[in-house]
Design a protein around this motif. Structure first.
Motif, short mmCIF file in Angstrom:
data_model
loop_
_atom_site.label_atom_id
_atom_site.label_comp_id
_atom_site.label_asym_id
_atom_site.label_seq_id
_atom_site.Cartn_x
_atom_site.Cartn_y
_atom_site.Cartn_z
N PRO A 62 0.82 -1.36 0.04
CA PRO A 62 -0.03 0.06 -0.13
C PRO A 62 0.92 1.22 0.00
CG PRO A 62 -0.19 -1.20 2.15
CD PRO A 62 0.71 -1.98 1.48
N LEU A 63 0.25 2.36 -0.38
CA LEU A 63 0.98 3.66 -0.39
C LEU A 63 0.72 4.29 0.68
CD1 LEU A 63 0.39 2.87 -3.55
CD2 LEU A 63 0.64 5.34 -3.94
N THR A 64 1.60 5.22 1.39
CA THR A 64 1.31 5.87 2.49
C THR A 64 1.20 7.20 1.92
OG1 THR A 64 2.90 4.42 3.64
CG2 THR A 64 2.10 6.92 4.59
N VAL A 65 0.01 7.91 2.39
CA VAL A 65 -0.48 9.09 1.69
C VAL A 65 -0.90 10.12 2.95
CG1 VAL A 65 -1.46 7.76 -0.11
CG2 VAL A 65 -2.99 8.29 1.94
N GLN A 66 -1.25 11.33 2.61
CA GLN A 66 -1.73 12.50 3.32
C GLN A 66 -2.87 13.17 2.72
OE1 GLN A 66 0.97 15.67 3.94
NE2 GLN A 66 -0.09 16.80 5.37
N VAL A 67 -3.91 13.45 3.28
CA VAL A 67 -5.33 14.29 2.89
C VAL A 67 -4.75 15.61 2.80
CG1 VAL A 67 -7.43 14.54 2.87
CG2 VAL A 67 -6.72 12.06 3.18
N THR A 68 -4.78 16.47 2.16
CA THR A 68 -4.56 17.83 1.99
C THR A 68 -5.72 18.52 1.19
OG1 THR A 68 -3.39 18.08 -0.19
CG2 THR A 68 -2.05 17.44 1.69
N ASP A 69 -5.66 19.87 1.17
CA ASP A 69 -6.76 20.50 0.62
C ASP A 69 -6.75 20.28 -1.16
OD1 ASP A 69 -7.44 21.87 2.86
OD2 ASP A 69 -6.02 23.73 2.64
N GLN A 70 -5.69 19.76 -1.74
CA GLN A 70 -5.44 19.66 -3.00
C GLN A 70 -5.92 18.21 -3.33
OE1 GLN A 70 -1.70 20.75 -4.66
NE2 GLN A 70 -1.40 21.85 -2.92
N GLY A 71 -6.08 17.30 -2.42
CA GLY A 71 -6.47 16.10 -2.75
C GLY A 71 -5.82 15.00 -1.57
N VAL A 72 -5.29 13.71 -2.13
CA VAL A 72 -4.73 12.82 -1.49
C VAL A 72 -3.22 12.94 -1.80
CG1 VAL A 72 -4.41 10.37 -0.90
CG2 VAL A 72 -6.85 11.42 -1.42
N LYS A 73 -2.30 13.25 -1.08
CA LYS A 73 -0.86 13.54 -1.41
C LYS A 73 -0.04 12.40 -1.14
CE LYS A 73 3.08 16.15 0.04
NZ LYS A 73 3.41 17.47 0.85
N VAL A 74 0.75 11.60 -2.13
CA VAL A 74 1.62 10.58 -1.83
C VAL A 74 2.64 10.98 -1.21
CG1 VAL A 74 3.00 8.79 -2.97
CG2 VAL A 74 0.89 9.45 -4.22
N ILE A 75 2.89 10.13 0.11
CA ILE A 75 4.16 10.48 0.95
C ILE A 75 5.19 9.40 0.60
CG2 ILE A 75 4.89 10.56 3.31
CD1 ILE A 75 3.19 12.58 2.43
N ASP A 76 4.79 8.11 0.48
CA ASP A 76 5.71 7.16 0.21
C ASP A 76 4.93 6.24 -0.87
OD1 ASP A 76 8.30 5.58 0.70
OD2 ASP A 76 6.77 4.00 1.11
N GLY A 77 5.63 5.97 -2.02
CA GLY A 77 5.06 5.25 -2.92
C GLY A 77 5.04 5.68 -4.37
N HIS A 78 5.81 6.65 -4.65
CA HIS A 78 5.85 7.50 -5.78
C HIS A 78 5.87 6.60 -7.19
CE1 HIS A 78 6.47 10.60 -2.72
NE2 HIS A 78 6.10 11.31 -3.66
N HIS A 79 7.09 5.48 -6.88
CA HIS A 79 7.05 4.67 -8.14
C HIS A 79 5.92 4.03 -8.28
CE1 HIS A 79 11.56 5.83 -7.46
NE2 HIS A 79 11.61 5.51 -8.93
N ARG A 80 5.36 3.48 -7.17
CA ARG A 80 4.02 2.63 -7.29
C ARG A 80 3.08 3.44 -7.91
NH1 ARG A 80 3.89 1.13 -1.30
NH2 ARG A 80 6.09 2.40 -1.31
#
Length: 434
Positions: A62-80
């Motif tokens: 699974p990817l690790t993400v952060q919910v921001t005003d812009q949407g769901v930001k990828v924290i870890d998992g950019h290559h995925r």
């Protein structure tokens, strides 16, 4: 077939210690990448591997993400994420399993550095990540603790960012190791880049693709310096008065005076402060006396003869050096004009073999462990075990490439790996003989 869902539903009856959490499957287009946020540069081949995995329906962490005003930001998992985009463009419907990251900005950066899902960080990527953490107000000790590295490792990588654009570019291309770049700046300061380019040109002229640390910063002979200090200390007299201060050197022999003059001349040439050998009127060729100089000027065969005949020394007498040169010129293994005991010849032959093996191991280790701060200790371990086994060089090098690199930091496990190879070799010979 039982599943975790069935175990969970029957946990009251079975007494299983099992709980559940919600899994979030997010559409690829709902996720976004913040430019420059990832501590790793995107590797197209790594992206394609994930694309193929998604298309094949294989498990992807699974990817690790952060919910921001812009949407769901990828924290870890950019290559995925990039791989999923490619799979989606190929006509496949992809939803990515995601989990929230809980923590502040500095903790998010540290998490990207230590993530086991991402590829190994390149030195410059790690350095940039450490700098971002430092910009968040973290001290090197705090960074080291969070990323599970030493403080020295953090300091080294932060120093890497200060070596200048030229050296940084050479590190990016793999022409200079990160540790070498930092060491050169500490040694040469602002001239480091110029020195690196000059030394790299010499290395390429010799057929090498990169600049090793030994080639980048050749050291003046420590043995020569010790010899000079000893000769001066033995023969020095100082005279001090109100009007004058004089130091005189009264050598026991002309040879001692020539040795001192030769070392001073070589030191001046090495440190670039003028004075060539001819400044002392030394036009005749002198036999090298220091062990390292014998190797550099006459070859390891001559030093092997000196060691076999007179033992290992930092410096040999003129007579001993002449004897070694004469023997080597005749034949190390089968001298015709010198009567040399068989055991002495065997020592010389073994010395040559071990020297060549160690040199080959040094080159191999510099390539495989180029950023290791304990490179010299690793080389010693490999050379020691190779010497113990007595394997010829043409068998040592293939064996090195088949051994787990982590074993280079544990001589006991390294001996076991070599021993296993010898056992397999013996078994193979037995089968051939049968």
């Amino acid at each position: 077939m039982s599943t975790l869902e069935r175990l969970y539903k029957n946990k009251a009856e079975s007494g299983k210690n099992i709980t559940t959490r919600k899994t979030f499957l997010v559409g690829v287009d709902e996720l976004y990448i913040e430019p420059g946020y990832n501590v790793r540069d995107i590797d197209p081949s790594h992206v394609e591997e994930f694309r193929d995995a998604f298309i094949a329906g294989e498990h992807v962490p699974p990817l690790t993400v952060q919910v921001t005003d812009q949407g769901v930001k990828v924290i870890d998992g950019h290559h995925r994420w990039h791989g999923a985009k490619l799979a989606q463009e190929a006509g496949h419907e992809i939803r990515l399993e995601c989990k929230d990251f809980v923590g502040n900005e500095a903790e998010r950066i540290a998490f990207m550095v230590t993530s086991s899902q991402g590829r190994a960080l390149e030195p410059l990527e790690r350095a940039a990540a450490y700098q971002r953490l430092k910009n968040q107000g973290w001290e090197p000790a705090e960074i080291a603790k969070k990323v599970k590295r030493s403080v020295a490792d953090v300091d080294h990588h932060l120093a890497l960012l200060t070596v200048g654009d030229g050296l940084i570019e050479m590190v990016k291309t793999g022409e200079v190791a990160a540790t070498t770049a930092v060491a050169m700046v500490r040694e040469h300061g602002a001239k480091a880049e110029t020195v690196a380019k000059t030394q790299l040109a010499k290395a390429k002229a010799d057929g090498k693709k990169k600049l090793t640390r030994s080639a980048a910063m050749p050291q003046f002979s420590a043995a020569k310096l010790r010899q000079l200090i000893e000769l001066i200390a033995k023969n020095c007299e100082a005279e001090l008065s109100d009007d004058t201060a004089a130091i005189s050197l009264d050598f026991e022999s002309g040879l001692q005076a020539l040795e001192v003059m030769q070392i001073i001349s070589e030191a001046k040439a090495h440190f670039g402060i003028g004075a060539a050998v001819d400044d002392f009127g030394m036009h005749e060729t002198k036999l090298p006396l220091a062990a390292d100089e014998i190797t550099e000027q006459s070859g390891v065969e001559v030093l092997a003869c000196a060691v076999a005949a007179f033992g290992e020394k930092e410096t040999y007498t003129h007579a001993e050096s002449k004897y070694a040169h004469s023997w080597a010129a005749d034949s190390v293994a089968q001298p015709e004009f010198f009567v040399i005991p068989a055991e002495t010849i065997a020592k010389a032959v073994a010395y040559i073999r071990n020297h060549r093996t160690r040199a080959a191991i040094q080159d191999w280790a510099e390539e495989k462990y180029q950023d290791a701060p304990d490179l010299s200790e690793i080389v010693v371990r490999y050379a020691t075990v190779a010497d113990e086994t007595g394997l010829p060089l043409d068998e040592v090098l293939p064996l090195l490439n088949s051994i787990d690199l982590n074993l280079g930091r544990n001589i006991r496990e390294l001996r076991q790996a070599f021993g296993k190879h010898l056992e397999q070799q013996a078994a193979s010979h037995t089968e051939e003989g049968a």
